[in-house]
Every structure is written in structure tokens, then in C-alpha cells.
Design an enzyme around this catalytic site. Structure first.
Site, PDB file in Angstrom:
ATOM      1  N   SER A 121       1.282  -1.041   0.478  1.00 45.51           N
ATOM      2  CA  SER A 121      -0.566  -0.015   0.351  1.00 45.51           C
ATOM      3  C   SER A 121       0.656   1.082   0.408  1.00 45.51           C
ATOM      4  O   SER A 121       0.594   2.743   0.115  1.00 45.51           O
ATOM      5  CB  SER A 121      -0.595   0.060   1.548  1.00 45.51           C
ATOM      6  OG  SER A 121      -0.571  -0.180   1.983  1.00 45.51           O
ATOM      7  N   HIS A 142      -2.409  -2.767  -5.967  1.00 42.05           N
ATOM      8  CA  HIS A 142      -2.815  -2.620  -5.218  1.00 42.05           C
ATOM      9  C   HIS A 142      -4.813  -2.996  -4.699  1.00 42.05           C
ATOM     10  O   HIS A 142      -5.390  -2.145  -5.501  1.00 42.05           O
ATOM     11  CB  HIS A 142      -2.527  -1.234  -4.760  1.00 42.05           C
ATOM     12  CG  HIS A 142      -3.094  -0.714  -3.573  1.00 42.05           C
ATOM     13  ND1 HIS A 142      -2.803   0.545  -3.047  1.00 42.05           N
ATOM     14  CD2 HIS A 142      -3.148  -1.438  -2.183  1.00 42.05           C
ATOM     15  CE1 HIS A 142      -3.163   0.837  -1.630  1.00 42.05           C
ATOM     16  NE2 HIS A 142      -3.383  -0.545  -1.253  1.00 42.05           N
ATOM     17  N   GLU A 154      -5.887   0.044  -8.139  1.00 40.12           N
ATOM     18  CA  GLU A 154      -4.291   0.532  -8.674  1.00 40.12           C
ATOM     19  C   GLU A 154      -3.118   0.330  -8.598  1.00 40.12           C
ATOM     20  O   GLU A 154      -2.328  -1.111  -8.430  1.00 40.12           O
ATOM     21  CB  GLU A 154      -3.726   1.155  -7.313  1.00 40.12           C
ATOM     22  CG  GLU A 154      -3.929   3.170  -7.827  1.00 40.12           C
ATOM     23  CD  GLU A 154      -2.855   3.162  -6.160  1.00 40.12           C
ATOM     24  OE1 GLU A 154      -3.112   2.608  -4.284  1.00 40.12           O
ATOM     25  OE2 GLU A 154      -3.646   5.077  -5.731  1.00 40.12           O
ATOM     26  N   ASN A 192      -3.138   6.198  -0.343  1.00 39.06           N
ATOM     27  CA  ASN A 192      -3.276   6.146   1.012  1.00 39.06           C
ATOM     28  C   ASN A 192      -2.450   7.848   0.419  1.00 39.06           C
ATOM     29  O   ASN A 192      -2.435   8.171   1.610  1.00 39.06           O
ATOM     30  CB  ASN A 192      -1.857   5.131   0.708  1.00 39.06           C
ATOM     31  CG  ASN A 192      -2.816   4.173   1.517  1.00 39.06           C
ATOM     32  OD1 ASN A 192      -3.729   4.025   1.900  1.00 39.06           O
ATOM     33  ND2 ASN A 192      -2.145   2.560   0.749  1.00 39.06           N
TER      34      ASN A 192
END
Ligand code: CAA
Length: 284
Positions: A121, A142, A154, A192
Site C-alpha cells: 500500500s 494494489h 491501483e 494512501n
């Protein structure tokens, strides 16, 4: 390459969700699910069974599809059993040293043309790629929790990732009926980089007595239509994972705005990791 057999390293929350979506995809992938101990595999398979059952109850899949998805998953504790996989997704603990050891090993084990993807992540795909003899075949894939529900993947290009590796990974995400979004390698990627400062700021608001966790969450659920408030979401993700990601961004970007909230650090020190440990901003 015609991908039939997919290896997954790690049977935790993300790994078992990824195994679930590969095994129940229309293309019917065979899944080799690898973890270091049998009890982690047993727990992962129990979760997959429960979540497939939930999909049967909702009429999304049939009982036969559930049974055949489960049959397609082969749980293994020896990593060498991943040698005959056509694509490998690593979903181990979010620590660079752990992932580094796995990537070096997978590079030795897997055929040279096999793509090694990481579900990290926040850790640098470029750095993981550089540990292998195939940096052009290393990529970020991801997924989001709960993996069977969330549509996004992702797809992260490292500096050396080849265009063919990107298109193979993108096509695979589409076969899983997910929506791939292309992102370049940078600490926290997009998800993130934007999400964690929000969660971290919500923690500062609680620490400074601006509002209770319940009040902060109500603001986001009712005012911004988020399905979960930021503190419920932080507990759901795991406070240790949130802290690890904040630290990767703090180290990688150097801006003080990524400083982890002291309350987050204290809670992780106390072993209050959120839902998985029974206590975080809420009690479970
Ligand atoms: N497996 C299969 N299906 C599941 C499931 C699972 N684990 N969890 C929930 N579902 C299904 C339910 O069966 C239900 O299906 P229907 O829509 O067909 O009824 C649907 O998902 C919604 O579930 P519920 O009705 O039980 O509960 P809800 O409406 O409160 O939704 C939620 C639950 C989907 C988790 C929702 O609260 C949500 O979207 N929360 C935000 C999650 C999020 O932000 N995830 C990303 C975290 S960040 C991350 O993962 C990446 C990182 O790097 C940190």
C-alpha cells in the site's frame, strides 16, 4: 502470456481477499495460496469460505460456483510450490525487509517471464524491482479491503516496469471485474497519499479534544457521504498499517505534514490495532 495459475503470498486480510477474487473469476484461475504457517492458511480459507457464502446468500454466485472456487485454491506452506505459477501477487506484511526477502526468493523460484506484483500500500515498487533480476517484470497491484467488494485496483509502475508488464496486469484486473487505475511510483501512491493524511488529521482532532471519535465519524458519514467515518475506517484498515504508511510517506517525502499523530503511535504501542485486536478508536 496465458495466465492460468496465480500464486499469492500471504493469506491475511488482503491475501485471502485476492485469492477469493481470482478463484471465483469467470476465467477460473487456479490459485496457489502460500503462507508461513498452516494456521494462517486455515484462517484465510475460513474467511474465504465465509465471504463466498455471503455472496451465495446475496445471489451473486451459486452454491456450485462457491464450491468450485474453493476447489481451485491450493493452500501451501512451502514457497517452492509457487514455481509453476504464471503470475504472482505478494500480499505479505507491510514491512520492507519482509517484502525484500520474498521478492528475492520469488525471483529465484519463478520462471523469468513471470510478473511479480506487490499488493503493497506504500512501499516503493522501484526498490522492490531493483532487488530482482527482472525489474521490468515487477509492478504494484494494489487491491482494497474488502477485496471482493471494492472495484479499484491501483496499478503502479516502478521506474523500470515494462509497458507489457503494465498491460498484462491491467488486463488481469479487468478479468477480475475490477477497474484498474494507472499510477506512478511515489510514496503512498495516490490512494494512501490522500487517504492517510485524512485519517491522521481525524486522529489529531480526537487527540486535541476537538470532538469524540463518534462525532468525527458522524461528520464524514452524514456530511460527506463516506460509507465509514475516518476513525472507523482506520480501525478497519488496522492502526499499525496506518502508522507504517504514514512513516513511509514521512521518510519518502520529508514534509512535516506527514508526521504520524502521537495518539496513533501510542495506540499502536499499546497493541490497540483496531478491529483485528478488539480495540482501536472503538471496542469490538
Ligand atoms: N466479502 C464479500 N462481500 C462482502 C464483504 C466481504 N468481505 N464485506 C461486505 N460484503 C458485501 C455485503 O454482502 C454487501 O453486499 P450487497 O451490496 O450485495 O448487499 C455489501 O458488501 C455491503 O456490505 P454490508 O451491507 O454488510 O455493509 P455496508 O453497507 O456497511 O458496507 C463496506 C461495508 C463495503 C465495508 C463499506 O462500509 C465500505 O465501503 N467501507 C469503506 C471501505 C474502504 O474504504 N476500504 C478501503 C480501505 S483502504 C485499503 O484497503 C487500502 C490500503 O492501502 C490501506
Amino acid at each position: 502470456m496465458d495466465i492460468k495459475r496465480v500464486g499469492i503470498v500471504g493469506a491475511g486480510t488482503m491475501g485471502n481477499g485476492i485469492a477469493h477474487v481470482f478463484a471465483r473469476a469467470r476465467s477460473g484461475y487456479s490459485v496457489v495460496l502460500c503462507d508461513v504457517e498452516q494456521r494462517f492458511l486455515d484462517r484465510g480459507l475460513a474467511t474465504i469460505t465465509k465471504n463466498l457464502e455471503r455472496e451465495v446468500a446475496k445471489g451473486k454466485i451459486t452454491a456450485e460456483e462457491k464450491a468450485s472456487a474453493l476447489k481451485r485454491i491450493e493452500p501451501v506452506t512451502e514457497r517452492a510450490r509457487l514455481a509453476n505459477c504464471d503470475f504472482i501477487v505478494e500480499a505479505a506484511t507491510e514491512k520492507f525487509e519482509i517484502k525484500a526477502e520474498i521478492f528475492r526468493d520469488l525471483d529465484r523460484l519463478a520462471r523469468p517471464e513471470v510478473v511479480l506484483a506487490s499488493n503493497t500500500s506504500s512501499i516503493s515498487i522501484t526498490k522492490l524491482g531493483a532487488l530482482t533480476r527482472r525489474p521490468e517484470k515487477v509492478i504494484g497491484m494494489h487491491f482494497f479491503n474488502p477485496v471482493p467488494v471494492m472495484k479499484l485496483v491501483e496499478v503502479i509502475r516502478g521506474l523500470a516496469t515494462a509497458p507489457e508488464t503494465f498491460s498484462e496486469t491491467r488486463n488481469l484486473a479487468l478479468k477480475l471485474e475490477k477497474t484498474p487505475v494507472e499510477v506512478n511510483d511515489a510514496p503512498g501512491f495516490v490512494s494512501n497519499r490522500v487517504l492517510m493524511p485524512l485519517l491522521n488529521e481525524a486522529m489529531y482532532a480526537v487527540m486535541e479534544g476537538v470532538a469524540t471519535p463518534e462525532a468525527v465519524d458522524e461528520v464524514f458519514k452524514l456530511g460527506m457521504a463516506h460509507p465509514m467515518g475516518p476513525l472507523t475506517l482506520a480501525d478497519f484498515i488496522g492502526l499499525d498499517v496506518c502508522l507504517d504508511i504514514m512513516r513511509v510517506m514521512q521518510d519518502g517525502l520529508g514534509d512535516p505534514k506527514y508526521r504520524p499523530c502521537p495518539l496513533l503511535i501510542k495506540m499502536v504501542d499499546a497493541g490497540w490495532l483496531g478491529r483485528k485486536s478488539g480495540r482501536g478508536f472503538y471496542k469490538y
